[in-house]
Design an enzyme around this catalytic site. Structure first.
Site, PDB file in Angstrom:
ATOM      1  N   LYS A 115      19.406  36.995 -54.423  1.00 17.77           N
ATOM      2  CA  LYS A 115      18.341  35.938 -54.185  1.00 17.77           C
ATOM      3  C   LYS A 115      17.468  36.712 -52.861  1.00 17.77           C
ATOM      4  O   LYS A 115      16.179  36.737 -52.549  1.00 17.77           O
ATOM      5  CB  LYS A 115      18.670  34.619 -53.577  1.00 17.77           C
ATOM      6  CG  LYS A 115      19.058  33.820 -55.012  1.00 17.77           C
ATOM      7  CD  LYS A 115      18.822  32.402 -54.727  1.00 17.77           C
ATOM      8  CE  LYS A 115      19.019  31.450 -56.087  1.00 17.77           C
ATOM      9  NZ  LYS A 115      18.907  30.187 -56.021  1.00 17.77           N
ATOM     10  N   LYS A 198      18.216  35.591 -65.659  1.00 25.06           N
ATOM     11  CA  LYS A 198      18.576  34.176 -66.041  1.00 25.06           C
ATOM     12  C   LYS A 198      17.260  33.197 -65.840  1.00 25.06           C
ATOM     13  O   LYS A 198      16.463  33.407 -65.073  1.00 25.06           O
ATOM     14  CB  LYS A 198      19.464  33.696 -64.691  1.00 25.06           C
ATOM     15  CG  LYS A 198      20.119  32.459 -64.841  1.00 25.06           C
ATOM     16  CD  LYS A 198      20.971  31.795 -63.778  1.00 25.06           C
ATOM     17  CE  LYS A 198      20.190  31.305 -62.735  1.00 25.06           C
ATOM     18  NZ  LYS A 198      21.050  30.253 -62.040  1.00 25.06           N
ATOM     19  N   LYS A 201      14.262  27.986 -62.581  1.00 24.43           N
ATOM     20  CA  LYS A 201      13.116  27.059 -62.172  1.00 24.43           C
ATOM     21  C   LYS A 201      12.218  27.802 -61.375  1.00 24.43           C
ATOM     22  O   LYS A 201      11.001  27.372 -61.272  1.00 24.43           O
ATOM     23  CB  LYS A 201      13.755  25.936 -61.449  1.00 24.43           C
ATOM     24  CG  LYS A 201      14.489  24.931 -61.652  1.00 24.43           C
ATOM     25  CD  LYS A 201      14.857  24.191 -60.887  1.00 24.43           C
ATOM     26  CE  LYS A 201      16.316  23.480 -60.764  1.00 24.43           C
ATOM     27  NZ  LYS A 201      17.353  24.406 -60.031  1.00 24.43           N
TER      28      LYS A 201
HETATM   29  N1  AQP Z   1      19.784  29.728 -66.949  1.00 26.81           N
HETATM   30  C1  AQP Z   1      20.755  28.934 -66.965  1.00 26.81           C
HETATM   31  N2  AQP Z   1      21.749  29.011 -67.746  1.00 26.81           N
HETATM   32  C2  AQP Z   1      22.954  28.360 -67.704  1.00 26.81           C
HETATM   33  N3  AQP Z   1      23.194  27.463 -66.795  1.00 26.81           N
HETATM   34  C3  AQP Z   1      22.180  27.283 -65.672  1.00 26.81           C
HETATM   35  N4  AQP Z   1      21.934  26.814 -64.563  1.00 26.81           N
HETATM   36  C4  AQP Z   1      21.001  27.059 -64.057  1.00 26.81           C
HETATM   37  N5  AQP Z   1      20.297  27.883 -64.771  1.00 26.81           N
HETATM   38  C5  AQP Z   1      21.082  28.328 -65.796  1.00 26.81           C
HETATM   39  C6  AQP Z   1      23.360  25.723 -64.150  1.00 26.81           C
HETATM   40  O1  AQP Z   1      22.347  24.525 -63.894  1.00 26.81           O
HETATM   41  C7  AQP Z   1      23.167  23.970 -62.516  1.00 26.81           C
HETATM   42  C8  AQP Z   1      22.231  23.590 -61.562  1.00 26.81           C
HETATM   43  O2  AQP Z   1      21.596  24.893 -60.987  1.00 26.81           O
HETATM   44  P1  AQP Z   1      20.666  24.813 -59.564  1.00 26.81           P
HETATM   45  O3  AQP Z   1      19.687  24.273 -59.857  1.00 26.81           O
HETATM   46  O4  AQP Z   1      21.747  24.236 -58.506  1.00 26.81           O
HETATM   47  O5  AQP Z   1      20.780  26.325 -59.164  1.00 26.81           O
HETATM   48  P2  AQP Z   1      20.469  27.624 -59.925  1.00 26.81           P
HETATM   49  O6  AQP Z   1      21.788  27.881 -60.805  1.00 26.81           O
HETATM   50  O7  AQP Z   1      20.038  28.704 -58.752  1.00 26.81           O
HETATM   51  O8  AQP Z   1      19.132  27.390 -60.841  1.00 26.81           O
HETATM   52  P3  AQP Z   1      17.984  28.111 -61.137  1.00 26.81           P
HETATM   53  O9  AQP Z   1      17.285  27.113 -62.037  1.00 26.81           O
HETATM   54  O10 AQP Z   1      17.823  29.270 -61.041  1.00 26.81           O
HETATM   55  O11 AQP Z   1      17.186  27.427 -59.568  1.00 26.81           O
HETATM   56  P4  AQP Z   1      16.295  28.517 -58.794  1.00 26.81           P
HETATM   57  O12 AQP Z   1      15.590  28.784 -59.303  1.00 26.81           O
HETATM   58  O13 AQP Z   1      15.819  27.587 -57.458  1.00 26.81           O
HETATM   59  O14 AQP Z   1      17.559  29.403 -57.996  1.00 26.81           O
HETATM   60  C9  AQP Z   1      24.376  24.994 -62.339  1.00 26.81           C
HETATM   61  O15 AQP Z   1      25.481  24.513 -62.625  1.00 26.81           O
HETATM   62  C10 AQP Z   1      23.908  26.380 -62.911  1.00 26.81           C
HETATM   63  O16 AQP Z   1      25.153  26.881 -63.092  1.00 26.81           O
END
Ligand code: AQP
Length: 335
Positions: A115, A198, A201
């Site tokens: 990140k 991945k 969001k």
């Molecule tokens: N692409 C993904 N595939 C499988 N699992 C996913 N999760 C997120 N993206 C995927 C799972 O969703 C839960 C919540 O995630 P989060 O919002 O706390 O953080 P993250 O993993 O950092 O999700 P994002 O969408 O990538 O957010 P940003 O862009 O803000 O960093 C977790 O259990 C995660 O494993």
């Protein structure tokens, strides 16, 4: 609420729209788990601000994520849904854990490296100590299990290390060693534009993800535009090796239809992607459509969502306050 012996805690960041990745990788599993474990689901707004969030957008996203959880089937009558900042104990225990965790441990965290990228000097200190806050989220409730994707395993190991060091530094057997809970391993849902990244969001490309708020036409357009290669769909899974974009689409199809990837390959093997993508769009709309509709309804009912979060925070506070009080006592704070 029913009596449970084991407690799960999990969180989702209000850092944008919920994606198909959040749904398949996490929320769908949580819905199944809420009947088995005492469940605490948290909209982790303190985590979200480790990267800049516009305040109004953060407020909206917090409500929208909560609405999304409820629309997906998380039942506020059965479990606790709240937003992290309404329970001050999270930040407080995180500070204590900042003093327990070692720099060397945090230096090894791959999510920070990913990140922060090349610009480490300009990353927030919060992003660096994010795993300490995550450990605090879990230990504030003495959760025994955390349903996580493979991407979060390292942070969970750190949580165990912190709990163990706390227990040994203070000569107590207080914090449990939390276990990861991996139900249906959908694995990572990858970006529709890049099969090696991945689905996220916060990806700047809207076309990289399907949001739970996307309508039928948007979903169809994003899937139509999803990157693939020029080869036909293979008839078996080994044929997907070295083809990350094709593999991702097959995985999504399999997860949404509750079928094995092997069966999808058998059905579409030898064809190009056009018909497959059309069917995948239909399938996505049939699964996500009712969720989107319910989310929209709930998002229009701000007071209902705010009330769920407030009541959830009170319930979360009632569990965590005595735990935090004991921590104060163990550490040596006057009460
Ligand atoms: N692409 C993904 N595939 C499988 N699992 C996913 N999760 C997120 N993206 C995927 C799972 O969703 C839960 C919540 O995630 P989060 O919002 O706390 O953080 P993250 O993993 O950092 O999700 P994002 O969408 O990538 O957010 P940003 O862009 O803000 O960093 C977790 O259990 C995660 O494993």
């Amino acid at each position: 609420m029913t009596e449970f012996k084991q407690r799960i805690f999990s969180g989702v960041q209000p850092s944008g729209n919920l994606t198909l990745g959040n749904y398949l990788g996490a929320i769908r599993n949580w819905v199944a788990l809420q009947r088995i474990y005492e469940s605490i689901f948290c909209v982790v707004d303190l985590h979200a601000i480790t990267v800049w969030q516009d305040p109004e957008t953060l407020r909206d996203a917090t409500r929208e994520v909560a609405a999304g959880l409820i629309a997906c089937g998380i039942d506020p009558a059965e479990c606790i849904i709240f937003n992290q900042s309404q329970v001050p104990g999270h930040a407080e225990l995180a500070w204590i854990f900042n003093c327990v965790a070692r720099m060397g441990w945090l230096n090894r965290m791959t999510q920070f490296k990913e990140k922060a990228g090349k610009n480490r000097e300009r990353a927030s200190v919060g992003l660096y100590v994010y795993p300490d806050l995550m450990a605090a989220d879990i230990m504030l409730y003495k959760a025994t299990h955390v349903p996580v994707g493979a991407d979060q395993k390292q942070h969970l190991e750190l949580t165990r290390d912190i709990a163990q060091k706390f227990n040994s530094d203070y000569g107590v057997d207080f914090f449990p060693l939390v276990e990861p809970l991996i139900l249906k391993d959908t694995g990572r849902v990858m970006s529709l534009r890049d099969g090696s990244a991945k689905m996220s969001k916060s990806d700047p490309s809207e076309n990289s993800r399907i949001n739970l708020t996307d309508d039928r036409d948007t979903i169809a357009k994003k899937i139509r535009k999803a990157r693939t290669d020029s080869e036909p769909i293979p008839s078996d899974l080994p044929g997907l090796e070295g083809r990350p974009e094709a593999k991702n689409l097959i995985n999504i199809f399999a997860a949404l239809s509750d079928q094995a990837g092997e069966d999808i390959c058998k059905e579409y093997g030898g064809q190009g992607f056009a018909a497959f993508k059309k069917d995948l769009a239909e399938l996505s709309v049939s699964v996500l459509g009712p969720i989107t509709q319910e989310m929209k309804r709930l998002c229009d009912e701000k007071t209902f969502v705010d009330q769920v979060l407030k009541e959830g925070s009170e319930k979360a506070g009632a569990i965590s306050e005595p735990i935090l009080k004991t921590v104060h006592n163990i550490v040596g704070f006057l009460q």
